[in-house]
Motif scaffolding. Structure first.
Motif: not given
Length: 191
Positions: A115-117, A122-124, A126-133
């Motif tokens: 999340v912090n990175a 520009g990928a922010k 998708v971060i919630p979905t990808v990070g959670t996966f």
């Protein structure tokens, strides 16, 4: 002698949660999300697990701490605390006490790093979905490896647990991806 007073008001944005701080507001948010996750585990989670014959076993506690990390944006040490608190809640229902302290602690720190990175790129979106996966899959994989070690490395657990871990990761990723923006807007958070 003339005295001037600056009466112009400065515009400021008020947010419900101060990012980067694991303060009382952030802990209350974590508590509310963990409570919701705990209730969802007993209701919706059990129903989904039963309907899917155990193929999908959503762990709403992981979704709760992923959402908290997305909103609060803690550092690694603060994320470790979030992971430990989450693991303590999981202990109430787990059939394998103690394992979640390792799995959730590591997973929460990884989520915070992602999340912090990622939210600065520009990928922010998708971060919630990808990070959670990634976080859910990592947590499940750590749990599986520790469980295998406890059972003298019974490799049959991989074929049983890995599909559940993967499907749960997909489920949690979709859930957090869907909930993050509405929660962010409700809390009036900027990017």
């Amino acid at each position: 002698m003339t005295q001037t007073t600056n009466t112009s008001a400065q515009a400021r944005t008020v947010t419900s949660v101060d990012r980067g701080k694991l303060d009382i507001k952030a802990l209350v948010l974590l508590a509310v999300l963990l409570a919701a996750g705990f209730i969802l585990n007993f209701t919706v989670g059990k129903a989904i697990s039963t309907i899917s014959a155990g193929t999908i076993a959503p762990e709403f506690i992981i979704s709760a701490f992923c959402l908290t990390i997305l909103i609060v944006r803690p550092n690694a040490v603060q994320a470790l605390i979030i992971g430990l608190v989450s693991a303590a809640v999981i202990q109430i229902t787990t059939t394998s006490p103690g394992i979640d302290f390792v799995a959730e602690s590591i997973a929460a720190v990884v989520m915070a790093l992602i999340v912090n990175a990622g939210m600065k790129t520009g990928a922010k979106a998708v971060i919630p979905t990808v990070g959670t996966f990634v976080t859910t899959f990592l947590s499940g994989a750590i749990f599986m490896v520790i469980k295998m070690a406890m059972m003298q490395f019974d490799t049959s657990l991989v074929s049983l647990m890995l599909p559940v871990v993967a499907l749960t990761a997909v489920f949690n990723a979709i859930l957090v991806g869907a909930l993050y923006l509405p929660i962010k807007h409700a809390l009036k958070l900027a990017d």
